[in-house]
Scaffold this motif. Sequence first.
Motif, mmCIF file in Angstrom:
data_model
loop_
_atom_site.group_PDB
_atom_site.id
_atom_site.type_symbol
_atom_site.label_atom_id
_atom_site.label_comp_id
_atom_site.label_asym_id
_atom_site.label_seq_id
_atom_site.Cartn_x
_atom_site.Cartn_y
_atom_site.Cartn_z
ATOM 1 N N ASP A 205 0.847 -1.200 0.000
ATOM 2 C CA ASP A 205 0.000 0.000 0.000
ATOM 3 C C ASP A 205 0.888 1.258 0.000
ATOM 4 O O ASP A 205 0.919 2.016 0.969
ATOM 5 C CB ASP A 205 -0.884 -0.034 1.257
ATOM 6 N N PRO A 206 1.596 1.466 -1.108
ATOM 7 C CA PRO A 206 2.598 2.538 -1.113
ATOM 8 C C PRO A 206 2.068 3.906 -1.556
ATOM 9 O O PRO A 206 1.002 3.999 -2.161
ATOM 10 C CB PRO A 206 3.584 2.042 -2.180
ATOM 11 N N VAL A 207 2.841 4.947 -1.245
ATOM 12 C CA VAL A 207 2.739 6.199 -1.996
ATOM 13 C C VAL A 207 3.602 5.958 -3.224
ATOM 14 O O VAL A 207 4.762 5.544 -3.097
ATOM 15 C CB VAL A 207 3.305 7.394 -1.190
ATOM 16 N N THR A 208 3.038 6.147 -4.410
ATOM 17 C CA THR A 208 3.773 5.855 -5.645
ATOM 18 C C THR A 208 4.164 7.127 -6.377
ATOM 19 O O THR A 208 3.321 8.000 -6.589
ATOM 20 C CB THR A 208 2.913 4.991 -6.591
ATOM 21 N N LEU A 209 5.423 7.198 -6.761
ATOM 22 C CA LEU A 209 5.845 8.240 -7.708
ATOM 23 C C LEU A 209 5.987 7.550 -9.058
ATOM 24 O O LEU A 209 6.835 6.671 -9.228
ATOM 25 C CB LEU A 209 7.175 8.876 -7.277
ATOM 26 N N TYR A 210 5.124 7.942 -9.988
ATOM 27 C CA TYR A 210 5.127 7.353 -11.334
ATOM 28 C C TYR A 210 5.653 8.405 -12.310
ATOM 29 O O TYR A 210 5.000 9.424 -12.531
ATOM 30 C CB TYR A 210 3.700 6.889 -11.674
ATOM 31 N N VAL A 211 6.852 8.168 -12.805
ATOM 32 C CA VAL A 211 7.502 9.149 -13.675
ATOM 33 C C VAL A 211 7.952 8.494 -14.971
ATOM 34 O O VAL A 211 8.717 7.532 -14.958
ATOM 35 C CB VAL A 211 8.706 9.807 -12.967
ATOM 36 N N SER A 212 7.454 9.011 -16.093
ATOM 37 C CA SER A 212 7.775 8.396 -17.376
ATOM 38 C C SER A 212 7.868 9.470 -18.446
ATOM 39 O O SER A 212 7.904 10.666 -18.138
ATOM 40 C CB SER A 212 6.677 7.397 -17.729
ATOM 41 N N GLY A 213 7.885 9.027 -19.713
ATOM 42 C CA GLY A 213 7.950 9.976 -20.813
ATOM 43 C C GLY A 213 6.703 10.846 -20.883
ATOM 44 O O GLY A 213 6.757 12.002 -21.297
ATOM 45 N N GLU B 164 0.576 9.064 5.767
ATOM 46 C CA GLU B 164 1.201 8.197 6.769
ATOM 47 C C GLU B 164 1.314 6.743 6.291
ATOM 48 O O GLU B 164 1.209 5.803 7.075
ATOM 49 C CB GLU B 164 0.462 8.265 8.113
ATOM 50 N N LYS B 165 1.484 6.578 4.977
ATOM 51 C CA LYS B 165 1.714 5.220 4.450
ATOM 52 C C LYS B 165 3.123 4.793 4.869
ATOM 53 O O LYS B 165 3.975 5.638 5.190
ATOM 54 C CB LYS B 165 1.584 5.210 2.925
ATOM 55 N N ARG B 166 3.351 3.490 4.797
ATOM 56 C CA ARG B 166 4.625 2.951 5.280
ATOM 57 C C ARG B 166 5.563 2.540 4.148
ATOM 58 O O ARG B 166 6.611 1.930 4.387
ATOM 59 C CB ARG B 166 4.379 1.717 6.188
ATOM 60 N N GLU B 167 5.158 2.833 2.908
ATOM 61 C CA GLU B 167 5.983 2.414 1.765
ATOM 62 C C GLU B 167 5.997 3.497 0.682
ATOM 63 O O GLU B 167 4.990 4.183 0.487
ATOM 64 C CB GLU B 167 5.413 1.148 1.126
ATOM 65 N N VAL B 168 7.127 3.576 0.001
ATOM 66 C CA VAL B 168 7.235 4.454 -1.172
ATOM 67 C C VAL B 168 7.619 3.573 -2.350
ATOM 68 O O VAL B 168 8.537 2.754 -2.241
ATOM 69 C CB VAL B 168 8.327 5.537 -0.973
ATOM 70 N N LEU B 169 6.914 3.739 -3.474
ATOM 71 C CA LEU B 169 7.203 2.960 -4.677
ATOM 72 C C LEU B 169 7.562 3.904 -5.808
ATOM 73 O O LEU B 169 6.836 4.865 -6.069
ATOM 74 C CB LEU B 169 5.963 2.129 -5.047
ATOM 75 N N LEU B 170 8.667 3.624 -6.470
ATOM 76 C CA LEU B 170 9.084 4.418 -7.633
ATOM 77 C C LEU B 170 8.868 3.566 -8.878
ATOM 78 O O LEU B 170 9.389 2.444 -8.963
ATOM 79 C CB LEU B 170 10.556 4.813 -7.477
#
Length: 338
Positions: free
Chosen positions: A130-138, A256-262
């Motif tokens: 259950d992450p906060v996701t940073l989605y970065v692409s073209g 207050e999530k416990r995970e970060v996803l790139l």
Amino acid sequence: MKDSSEAYCLGIESTADDFGVGIVTLNGKILANASSDYVPEEGGIHPREAARHHAEVADTVLQEALTKAGIKPRDLTLIAFSQGPGLGPCLRTGATVARALAAYLNLPLVGVNHSIAHIEIGKLTTGAADPVTLYVSGGNTIVSAFDSGRYRVFGETLDIALGNCLDVFAREAGLKHKKGMPLGAALEKLAANGKQLIPMPYVVKGMDLSLSGLLTAATTLLRKGECKLEDLCYSLQEHAFSMVTEVTERALAHTEKREVLLTGGVAANKRLQSMLSTIAEEHGARFHVVPREFATDNGAMIAWTGVLAYKHGIVTPVEESFVKLRWRLDKVDVPWVK
Ligand code: AMP
Ligand code: MG
């Protein structure tokens, strides 16, 4: 219904420059992830040229995926495709292939949101729950996290995407996109030798950010010819990556999530990984980065997200399978996430 480990979903990705075909089992084993990327002779992606490329390579990439997975078309249980967001001609080519396969094999069709697929493949391959996701692409720059039935957008770019910003600058600097070495990676290599941080515009507005002023400033400095290219690449990366990291950190503090996803193509960048890993650590969160093969656009992520939807009774009737060029991820219910 067959056992999940013997039932297969074939997913087709075609939102931009990549044409990908992935095959996964209904219980999440990735059996194949074939792709072919369109490399423009010069300049950025020309949507119609990219779509022509996709149509030309479709049968080869499909065959490659089936061979790799060791299955026949008749073994498939469902067909998933990226329905949006993306470039119209490219999306339509993938959707046409998907519809044809589903009709010929008499299989259900699932239209998948491409941005959600980037998050889901990140979760599947890293174990993030259950992450906060940073989605970065073209084409995308989004900070997202799940809340009340949907992935919500906490922050996003107000103009161009991070990958696009890096690519446009890299092209201005004369770098070439080669197979296996995207422009962002070429820029990263030069940036690693940069020493001087040159001040450039840093624009975060609320939870959103803007990269076009930064790109203009970096390009103007490049044309003046007074700064070392390595220093410009380094400074561009430091500014742009700090902006996306700041927004991600604020989303993390708020949720207050416990995970970060790139995730997304730019996730391959080591400097960006290091910045995000630092903020995750400061907040006591675990940092995950999607493996390189699944960072960039790929068919496996579409297949897997198709599986998640299908298992929750979601199918896309052909008459609703039209492509959605600006389909935001926060418009999609995700009943498979709790
Ligand atoms: P995607 O749109 O997900 O297929 O990702 C493609 C984008 O990722 C392009 O803008 C690439 O320049 C960028 N990219 C790939 N590798 C890297 C890297 N090592 N550093 C920065 N950007 C990268
Ligand atoms: Mg791509």
